[in-house]
Design a protein around this motif. Sequence first.
Motif, short mmCIF file in Angstrom:
data_model
loop_
_atom_site.label_atom_id
_atom_site.label_comp_id
_atom_site.label_asym_id
_atom_site.label_seq_id
_atom_site.Cartn_x
_atom_site.Cartn_y
_atom_site.Cartn_z
N THR A 48 0.88 -1.17 0.00
CA THR A 48 0.00 0.00 0.00
C THR A 48 0.92 1.22 0.00
O THR A 48 2.13 1.11 0.26
N ARG A 145 -2.04 -0.25 -6.01
CA ARG A 145 -2.71 0.48 -7.07
C ARG A 145 -2.59 -0.25 -8.41
O ARG A 145 -3.47 -0.19 -9.24
N ASN A 149 -8.19 -1.43 -7.88
CA ASN A 149 -8.76 -0.12 -8.17
C ASN A 149 -8.87 0.67 -6.88
O ASN A 149 -8.71 0.13 -5.78
N GLU A 150 -9.16 1.97 -7.01
CA GLU A 150 -9.29 2.85 -5.83
C GLU A 150 -10.27 2.29 -4.80
O GLU A 150 -10.07 2.43 -3.61
N ASP A 151 -11.35 1.65 -5.27
CA ASP A 151 -12.37 1.15 -4.34
C ASP A 151 -12.02 -0.23 -3.76
O ASP A 151 -12.80 -0.81 -3.02
N GLY A 152 -10.84 -0.75 -4.11
CA GLY A 152 -10.41 -2.04 -3.58
C GLY A 152 -10.81 -3.22 -4.45
O GLY A 152 -10.42 -4.35 -4.18
N SER A 153 -11.57 -2.97 -5.49
CA SER A 153 -11.96 -4.06 -6.40
C SER A 153 -10.77 -4.42 -7.29
O SER A 153 -9.87 -3.59 -7.50
N ASN A 155 -8.30 -4.93 -10.31
CA ASN A 155 -8.04 -4.27 -11.58
C ASN A 155 -8.06 -5.36 -12.65
O ASN A 155 -7.14 -6.18 -12.72
#
Length: 172
Positions: A48, A145, A149-153, A155
């Motif tokens: 992270t 990253r 994705n930003e929402d944790g889903s 990529n």
Amino acid sequence: MAGPAPGRRLRWLAALALVLALAAGLLAAGAGQAPRPAERGPPVRLFTEEELARYGGEEEDQPIYMAVKGVVFDVTSGKEFYGRGAPYNALTGKDSTRGVAKMSLDPADLTHDTTGLTAKELESLDDVFTKVYKAKYPIVGYTARRILNEDGSPNLDFKPEDQPHFDIKDEF
């Protein structure tokens, strides 16, 4: 009467060498010596932003990490360049893709964001990524990253097999 053909003799010698090597390994194991495992680097991990920031070269006993294109490199061997007070220390502890592409240490450029980079800057990024970082420094992981994705889903564009230095055995 002639001896065995040269090809047959070579196969026989190779088989004998294999048997002797296996026997030596078995004897070592039988003598209480475990066979030496193959040497491997540390497994790659996911970082992270907060975790990566811990490796910015401020602590003497910590390794120094930086990310380019979402790939985290251990640049500790280049401490004179990346350590505390060194010229490129600003690049460490974060994904500095934009700064590497632009050859910039401006704090605004020390980000993963490549939006708006020119074709020449993107070409420079790929060149430095391959010829400097991948060539000189071990890969220790990826930025979250790059995979999330930003929402944790997940990529969905991330394909482990397309990643530099990927080895499926390191993932399990």
